[in-house]
Write an enzyme that holds these catalytic residues in place. Sequence first.
Site, PDB file in Angstrom:
ATOM      1  N   GLU A   1       0.819  -1.219   0.000  1.00  0.00           N
ATOM      2  CA  GLU A   1       0.000   0.000   0.000  1.00  0.00           C
ATOM      3  C   GLU A   1       0.850   1.265   0.000  1.00  0.00           C
ATOM      4  OE1 GLU A   1      -0.446  -2.583   1.966  1.00  0.00           O
ATOM      5  OE2 GLU A   1      -2.505  -3.304   1.758  1.00  0.00           O
TER       6      GLU A   1
ATOM      7  N   PHE B   1     -11.251  -6.978  14.664  1.00  0.00           N
ATOM      8  CA  PHE B   1     -10.195  -7.480  13.776  1.00  0.00           C
ATOM      9  C   PHE B   1      -9.854  -6.419  12.714  1.00  0.00           C
ATOM     10  CE2 PHE B   1      -8.965  -9.805   9.848  1.00  0.00           C
ATOM     11  CZ  PHE B   1      -7.724 -10.237  10.301  1.00  0.00           C
ATOM     12  N   GLN B   2      -8.591  -6.137  12.589  1.00  0.00           N
ATOM     13  CA  GLN B   2      -8.064  -5.139  11.637  1.00  0.00           C
ATOM     14  C   GLN B   2      -8.677  -3.759  11.841  1.00  0.00           C
ATOM     15  OE1 GLN B   2      -8.084  -6.971   7.664  1.00  0.00           O
ATOM     16  NE2 GLN B   2      -6.011  -7.680   8.125  1.00  0.00           N
TER      17      GLN B   2
ATOM     18  N   LYS C   1     -17.277  -0.702   6.607  1.00  0.00           N
ATOM     19  CA  LYS C   1     -17.747  -1.736   5.664  1.00  0.00           C
ATOM     20  C   LYS C   1     -19.261  -1.680   5.464  1.00  0.00           C
ATOM     21  CE  LYS C   1     -16.981  -6.549   4.529  1.00  0.00           C
ATOM     22  NZ  LYS C   1     -16.354  -7.801   4.931  1.00  0.00           N
TER      23      LYS C   1
ATOM     24  N   MET D   1      23.905   8.957   1.841  1.00  0.00           N
ATOM     25  CA  MET D   1      23.768  10.288   2.436  1.00  0.00           C
ATOM     26  C   MET D   1      24.123  10.268   3.924  1.00  0.00           C
ATOM     27  SD  MET D   1      23.354  13.357   1.932  1.00  0.00           S
ATOM     28  CE  MET D   1      22.452  13.973   0.526  1.00  0.00           C
TER      29      MET D   1
HETATM   30  C1  LIG Z   1      12.216   5.702   4.944  1.00  0.00           C
HETATM   31  C2  LIG Z   1      13.509   6.360   5.296  1.00  0.00           C
HETATM   32  N1  LIG Z   1      14.351   5.738   6.160  1.00  0.00           N
HETATM   33  C3  LIG Z   1      15.532   6.325   6.489  1.00  0.00           C
HETATM   34  C4  LIG Z   1      15.883   7.546   5.958  1.00  0.00           C
HETATM   35  C5  LIG Z   1      17.192   8.211   6.338  1.00  0.00           C
HETATM   36  N2  LIG Z   1      18.057   8.309   5.175  1.00  0.00           N
HETATM   37  C6  LIG Z   1      18.140   9.414   4.405  1.00  0.00           C
HETATM   38  S1  LIG Z   1      19.117   9.240   3.092  1.00  0.00           S
HETATM   39  C7  LIG Z   1      19.522   7.675   3.530  1.00  0.00           C
HETATM   40  C8  LIG Z   1      20.454   6.855   2.682  1.00  0.00           C
HETATM   41  C9  LIG Z   1      19.910   6.598   1.335  1.00  0.00           C
HETATM   42  O1  LIG Z   1      20.665   5.585   0.740  1.00  0.00           O
HETATM   43  P1  LIG Z   1      20.497   5.215  -0.784  1.00  0.00           P
HETATM   44  O2  LIG Z   1      19.070   5.068  -1.127  1.00  0.00           O
HETATM   45  O3  LIG Z   1      21.362   4.067  -1.090  1.00  0.00           O
HETATM   46  O4  LIG Z   1      20.980   6.518  -1.531  1.00  0.00           O
HETATM   47  P2  LIG Z   1      22.414   7.255  -1.537  1.00  0.00           P
HETATM   48  O5  LIG Z   1      22.383   8.263  -0.455  1.00  0.00           O
HETATM   49  O6  LIG Z   1      23.454   6.209  -1.343  1.00  0.00           O
HETATM   50  O7  LIG Z   1      22.440   7.885  -2.888  1.00  0.00           O
HETATM   51  C10 LIG Z   1      18.890   7.310   4.720  1.00  0.00           C
HETATM   52  C11 LIG Z   1      19.046   5.999   5.416  1.00  0.00           C
HETATM   53  C12 LIG Z   1      14.951   8.150   5.079  1.00  0.00           C
HETATM   54  N3  LIG Z   1      15.171   9.335   4.543  1.00  0.00           N
HETATM   55  N4  LIG Z   1      13.790   7.522   4.749  1.00  0.00           N
END
Ligand SMILES: Cc1ncc(C[n+]2csc(CCOP(=O)(O)OP(=O)(O)O)c2C)c(N)n1
Length: 587
Positions: A53, A115-116, A165, A480
């Site tokens: 979803e 439920f749910q 529902k 990042m």
């Molecule tokens: C759902 C979610 N979980 C954690 C983060 C924290 N976060 C931001 S950037 C990042 C790394 C992203 O890694 P990747 O997709 O491999 O991209 P890159 O930065 O290596 O280009 C994380 C863990 C986030 N923004 N969103």
Amino acid sequence: MGEKISGAEATIRMLLKHGINLSWGITGGAIIPFFDSMLSHQKDFRHITTRHEQGAAHAAEGYARAVGKPGFCVATSGPGATNLVTGIADAYLDSVPIIAMAGQVSTNLIGNDAFQEADLMGITMPITKHNFQPRKAEEIPEVIEKAYRISMEGRPGPVYIDLPKDVQTQSLDSDLLKREYRLAHKKITLEGNPKQVARAAEELLKAERPVIILGGGAVHANAAREALELAELLNVPVATTLMAKGIFPETHPLSLGCLGMHGTKSANYAVINADVLVGIGNRFDDRITGNLATFGKQAKIIHIDIDPAEISKNVETFVPIVGDAKTVLKQLVLEIKKLRRSPKNAWFKKLEGFMKVEAKEDIVIGKDDPVIHPVQAMQVLDKVLAEDDIVVTGVGQHQMFGMHYLKRSKPRTFISSGGLGTMGFGLPAAMGAKVAKPDVNVFNLDGDGSFQMTVQELATMKLEGINTVSVILNNGTLGMVHQWLDLFYDSRQSQTHLRKCPDFVKLAEAYGLNGVRVERLSELEPALRQALKNDEATIIDVVVFNAHCLPMFPSGGNLTDFFGGTVSKSLEWFPGVVKGKDLGAKE
Ligand SMILES: Cc1ncc(C[n+]2csc(CCOP(=O)(O)OP(=O)(O)O)c2C)c(N)n1
């Protein structure tokens, strides 16, 4: 009296009445009657079953962001509905019009921990513009119409509908669908107050160093033409936020590119040194302003926004203008034309020079290095992109590399999760954008981490024949965060390695799609061009060097703390400029 129809049937007919003929989502116990009604609408209502979803919600967002009309997603109660929540929150922070609907347990069970059963009204209250829970089928026509209007009117955003529902199976008189259901609140202000518009015109004409900042509100208002006219009328340089990337042609001499934490040096330099800043449909969020105590301190800020709550929320506004970006810009242009003064050139000429230097010095390519640098990958992708193509991104360095180095020249051609920064956004949102705009190429620029969060939507793409191209910048890490730990935590790397990623080529093949691995720069352009010829989705796994995405300023830092990249001393060109580390400081 009209015919008797079910609440579920009324829901579909009301959606169709408002031009919504596409839904994304997954069925389940509490929403079966709605899905059952779809069987009578196979010709006029398309449903796409996603594999999760969250994917449905992001697909609805991708659709909405690509065309500016509400996207629709649907789930069952409980876990189906909670899985929509990330997408709803994402749409809320980026002001994206979506209608998310989920089944709920029957009205006699609400509150029983049935439920749910989950309290989605409570959960979605702070992340929607509004939410509804009709308790009788007769309420459905009004709820759907109001949901539609609320999602679109004024500042757009998500609306959630919780549909018990039994309400779906109760019957109602179809004549109720013919009525018009208006919102009770007072009319949204579209036109700016003429006195404030006149003040803004005066300030802009007096300014020595004006800068325009365009945000997502300008995109929603379709204000690209008016923004261009204003900028050209007075030679005002233009920076955009991530949300507005492309609304101002980034190849235009007045374009500074994107501003903020990972923006261009020129844009940040211009903003630091501006004496008049015109914010249009942007919200001055912290990724743009850095430290609020120092942001825009030497500028008079003119802020145009349809949402009065945004004005003076984060920065002190000198000229507040509540209104629709397109309408107010028209007024402003007219006002300036009346005053008949000629534009000044010096400031924009300097900045144009900066942009040229920056563009030249940032280029790291040319040769076929053993490892691909992400900037090189961006330059190749940029070459392949046509003007109307859409780039959707995941979240991380790849997103910021894309923002910084890809040049977009049309609104809605760069779609990204800005406010919530949701990893996993890219693939499903690209799917939504492609269904919205089947005739343009849609690229999903992703990270190896982000891609894996919603990768199961490859199955949806296969089944529905949604042909997109995913370009994964595979650096083997949560890049990042890796970068932040390197730069701000003494390189104390904690849990940023993705260790062994799956073989993305084999994964693509397992889903019956095309996969290709690119390890040398020279292979990338042919791979991209081939992907555009393929008649099914393609995943290009681009192995890249784990580089830092620079320049940047640290979170909460001043814009003057901008560092990295290659441009530095050349920026010290304008009298009275603020000097920052890399923005003209003598190191
Ligand atoms: C759902 C979610 N979980 C954690 C983060 C924290 N976060 C931001 S950037 C990042 C790394 C992203 O890694 P990747 O997709 O491999 O991209 P890159 O930065 O290596 O280009 C994380 C863990 C986030 N923004 N969103």
